[in-house]
Design a protein around this motif. Structure first.
Motif, PDB file in Angstrom:
ATOM      1  N   ALA A  52      34.173  47.893  71.014  1.00  0.00           N
ATOM      2  CA  ALA A  52      34.993  46.853  70.379  1.00  0.00           C
ATOM      3  C   ALA A  52      34.198  46.160  69.269  1.00  0.00           C
ATOM      4  O   ALA A  52      34.741  45.863  68.195  1.00  0.00           O
ATOM      5  CB  ALA A  52      35.445  45.845  71.431  1.00  0.00           C
ATOM      6  N   SER A  53      32.910  45.935  69.492  1.00  0.00           N
ATOM      7  CA  SER A  53      32.088  45.268  68.472  1.00  0.00           C
ATOM      8  C   SER A  53      32.054  46.065  67.166  1.00  0.00           C
ATOM      9  O   SER A  53      32.036  45.488  66.073  1.00  0.00           O
ATOM     10  CB  SER A  53      30.646  45.092  68.960  1.00  0.00           C
ATOM     11  N   LEU A  54      32.041  47.389  67.293  1.00  0.00           N
ATOM     12  CA  LEU A  54      32.000  48.230  66.086  1.00  0.00           C
ATOM     13  C   LEU A  54      33.312  48.102  65.304  1.00  0.00           C
ATOM     14  O   LEU A  54      33.317  48.090  64.072  1.00  0.00           O
ATOM     15  CB  LEU A  54      31.761  49.696  66.470  1.00  0.00           C
ATOM     16  N   VAL A  55      34.416  48.004  66.045  1.00  0.00           N
ATOM     17  CA  VAL A  55      35.725  47.847  65.404  1.00  0.00           C
ATOM     18  C   VAL A  55      35.852  46.449  64.789  1.00  0.00           C
ATOM     19  O   VAL A  55      36.374  46.275  63.684  1.00  0.00           O
ATOM     20  CB  VAL A  55      36.842  48.147  66.433  1.00  0.00           C
ATOM     21  N   GLU A  56      35.337  45.449  65.518  1.00  0.00           N
ATOM     22  CA  GLU A  56      35.343  44.078  64.982  1.00  0.00           C
ATOM     23  C   GLU A  56      34.577  44.032  63.665  1.00  0.00           C
ATOM     24  O   GLU A  56      34.965  43.327  62.719  1.00  0.00           O
ATOM     25  CB  GLU A  56      34.662  43.111  65.972  1.00  0.00           C
ATOM     26  N   ALA A  57      33.480  44.787  63.581  1.00  0.00           N
ATOM     27  CA  ALA A  57      32.652  44.786  62.370  1.00  0.00           C
ATOM     28  C   ALA A  57      33.403  45.353  61.166  1.00  0.00           C
ATOM     29  O   ALA A  57      33.056  45.076  60.017  1.00  0.00           O
ATOM     30  CB  ALA A  57      31.365  45.579  62.610  1.00  0.00           C
ATOM     31  N   LEU A  58      34.464  46.123  61.440  1.00  0.00           N
ATOM     32  CA  LEU A  58      35.315  46.624  60.342  1.00  0.00           C
ATOM     33  C   LEU A  58      36.293  45.550  59.878  1.00  0.00           C
ATOM     34  O   LEU A  58      37.030  45.751  58.928  1.00  0.00           O
ATOM     35  CB  LEU A  58      36.148  47.818  60.814  1.00  0.00           C
ATOM     36  N   GLY A  59      36.358  44.452  60.638  1.00  0.00           N
ATOM     37  CA  GLY A  59      37.319  43.393  60.314  1.00  0.00           C
ATOM     38  C   GLY A  59      38.646  43.590  61.030  1.00  0.00           C
ATOM     39  O   GLY A  59      39.626  42.897  60.735  1.00  0.00           O
ATOM     40  N   HIS A  60      38.685  44.520  61.969  1.00  0.00           N
ATOM     41  CA  HIS A  60      39.931  44.805  62.700  1.00  0.00           C
ATOM     42  C   HIS A  60      39.990  43.958  63.973  1.00  0.00           C
ATOM     43  O   HIS A  60      38.991  43.808  64.662  1.00  0.00           O
ATOM     44  CB  HIS A  60      39.980  46.288  63.055  1.00  0.00           C
ATOM     45  N   ARG A  61      41.180  43.433  64.289  1.00  0.00           N
ATOM     46  CA  ARG A  61      41.314  42.611  65.494  1.00  0.00           C
ATOM     47  C   ARG A  61      41.337  43.468  66.748  1.00  0.00           C
ATOM     48  O   ARG A  61      41.884  44.571  66.756  1.00  0.00           O
ATOM     49  CB  ARG A  61      42.600  41.788  65.432  1.00  0.00           C
ATOM     50  N   VAL A  62      40.769  42.917  67.836  1.00  0.00           N
ATOM     51  CA  VAL A  62      40.747  43.610  69.132  1.00  0.00           C
ATOM     52  C   VAL A  62      41.522  42.758  70.131  1.00  0.00           C
ATOM     53  O   VAL A  62      41.209  41.579  70.340  1.00  0.00           O
ATOM     54  CB  VAL A  62      39.298  43.808  69.630  1.00  0.00           C
ATOM     55  N   LYS A  63      42.524  43.336  70.767  1.00  0.00           N
ATOM     56  CA  LYS A  63      43.354  42.606  71.734  1.00  0.00           C
ATOM     57  C   LYS A  63      42.654  42.551  73.100  1.00  0.00           C
ATOM     58  O   LYS A  63      42.216  43.582  73.620  1.00  0.00           O
ATOM     59  CB  LYS A  63      44.698  43.332  71.873  1.00  0.00           C
ATOM     60  N   PHE A  73      41.367  52.558  71.756  1.00  0.00           N
ATOM     61  CA  PHE A  73      41.476  52.462  70.290  1.00  0.00           C
ATOM     62  C   PHE A  73      42.330  53.598  69.752  1.00  0.00           C
ATOM     63  O   PHE A  73      42.395  54.679  70.357  1.00  0.00           O
ATOM     64  CB  PHE A  73      40.079  52.600  69.648  1.00  0.00           C
ATOM     65  N   ARG A  74      42.908  53.360  68.560  1.00  0.00           N
ATOM     66  CA  ARG A  74      43.417  54.493  67.791  1.00  0.00           C
ATOM     67  C   ARG A  74      42.198  55.349  67.458  1.00  0.00           C
ATOM     68  O   ARG A  74      41.171  54.828  67.007  1.00  0.00           O
ATOM     69  CB  ARG A  74      44.087  54.031  66.499  1.00  0.00           C
ATOM     70  N   TYR A  75      42.306  56.635  67.686  1.00  0.00           N
ATOM     71  CA  TYR A  75      41.159  57.522  67.505  1.00  0.00           C
ATOM     72  C   TYR A  75      40.575  57.403  66.093  1.00  0.00           C
ATOM     73  O   TYR A  75      39.355  57.304  65.916  1.00  0.00           O
ATOM     74  CB  TYR A  75      41.598  58.970  67.785  1.00  0.00           C
ATOM     75  N   SER A  76      41.447  57.402  65.083  1.00  0.00           N
ATOM     76  CA  SER A  76      40.967  57.365  63.688  1.00  0.00           C
ATOM     77  C   SER A  76      40.193  56.069  63.422  1.00  0.00           C
ATOM     78  O   SER A  76      39.171  56.069  62.721  1.00  0.00           O
ATOM     79  CB  SER A  76      42.142  57.497  62.719  1.00  0.00           C
ATOM     80  N   LEU A  77      40.654  54.970  63.993  1.00  0.00           N
ATOM     81  CA  LEU A  77      39.981  53.673  63.794  1.00  0.00           C
ATOM     82  C   LEU A  77      38.594  53.690  64.440  1.00  0.00           C
ATOM     83  O   LEU A  77      37.605  53.230  63.837  1.00  0.00           O
ATOM     84  CB  LEU A  77      40.841  52.557  64.407  1.00  0.00           C
ATOM     85  N   LEU A  78      38.510  54.222  65.651  1.00  0.00           N
ATOM     86  CA  LEU A  78      37.207  54.220  66.334  1.00  0.00           C
ATOM     87  C   LEU A  78      36.223  55.159  65.641  1.00  0.00           C
ATOM     88  O   LEU A  78      35.033  54.844  65.510  1.00  0.00           O
ATOM     89  CB  LEU A  78      37.383  54.615  67.812  1.00  0.00           C
TER      90      LEU A  78
END
Ligand SMILES: Nc1ccn([C@@H]2O[C@H](COP(=O)(O)OP(=O)(O)OP(=O)(O)O)[C@@H](O)[C@H]2O)c(=O)n1
Ligand SMILES: C[C@](O)(CO)[C@H](O)COP(=O)(O)O
Length: 238
Positions: free
Chosen positions: A191-202, A168-173
């Motif tokens: 990844a689930s935590l990032v998905e919960a922000l509405g951000h896509r995960v490749k 991840f980008r550090y700031s995003l995580l």
């Protein structure tokens, strides 16, 4: 070139291994599971350094072993973990240097990941902000009710098993972990935590070799895979 750092978590209780010890200290073809996991970060040239997260009572032991016996040169710090995996990751993130732009989060219990996979997922994170290694599901997956009967069969073509490293980008995580804390959201991967922000995960296709040492038979499988480096099984989709 982005500045790439790692967080390796090994602060779990190893309950499913059932041996009463941290499974990451168990030997795997002569070397502890954790030593093998850290070795990949040592060998991956783009990784500048990494933080190891251990249970509070194992910080000193792990630090000594890693530095004096396993030859870990890029190890920046060994810090105590938390109750849940995501607490351990958060504490590792807090210990990274300010220059970290991309962070690779890895289970100490996945000793068979390849350097090239690690570099691939970091590179996709630099492009998309968030990426995870994953492999297509090989079995048919059923959703079950509490009564023990099948509710539905999930469409296999859309199902992937996620692995680590996740990158991840550090700031995003950091933002994803802060939001999860604020909203009391628990997840089994980052990844689930990032998905919960509405951000896509490749999704980055990984290898079936990259198993997580969870139960005793995983150790036997990992031993066999180490004896047969050419076996990947990565073409067996369907
Ligand atoms: N509080 C926790 C929980 C898990 N982990 C780490 O996260 C990884 C994936 O977790 P898992 O394989 O489930 O390990 P355990 O939580 O130890 O397993 P169990 O549920 O059997 O106790 C492992 O490397 C584990 O050490 C961690 O650092 N801190
Ligand atoms: C992060 C992970 O390894 C991805 O598959 C997995 O979610 C860890 O889960 P666990 O319950 O801590 O084993």
């Amino acid at each position: 070139m982005d500045s790439i750092f790692g967080v390796v978590v090994a602060a779990g209780r190893s309950v499913r291994m059932g041996q009463g010890v941290n499974k990451q200290f168990l030997p795997l073809s002569g070397l502890p599971v954790l030593a093998r996991s850290l070795q990949v970060f040592e060998e991956a040239v783009p990784v500048k350094g990494y933080v190891l997260v251990m249970a509070e009572g194992e910080v000193d032991r792990a630090s000594r072993l890693a530095r004096q016996e396993w030859g870990c040169r890029k190890l920046l710090a060994v810090v105590p973990g938390g109750e849940r995996r995501q607490d351990s990751v958060r504490k590792g993130l807090e210990a990274l240097p300010a220059e970290a732009e991309i962070v690779l989060v890895h289970d100490g219990a996945r000793p068979l990941v390849g350097v090239e996979e690690l570099v691939a997922v970091a590179s996709e994170a630099a492009r998309w902000g968030a990426a995870t290694l994953a492999v297509p599901v090989k079995d048919t997956v059923k959703e079950a009710g509490t009564d023990g009967f099948v509710v539905r069969t999930l469409p296999r073509e859309a199902l992937w098993l996620t692995q680590t490293p996740q990158a991840f980008r550090y700031s995003l995580l950091r933002e994803a972990h802060q939001r999860a804390e604020a909203e009391k959201f628990t997840a089994t991967d980052d990844a689930s935590l990032v998905e919960a922000l509405g951000h896509r995960v490749k999704l980055v296709p990984g290898s079936y070799r990259n198993i997580k040492i969870t139960t005793p038979e995983d150790l036997a499988v990992a031993e066999a895979l180490l004896r047969a480096p050419s076996i990947t099984g990565d073409d067996q989709r369907g």
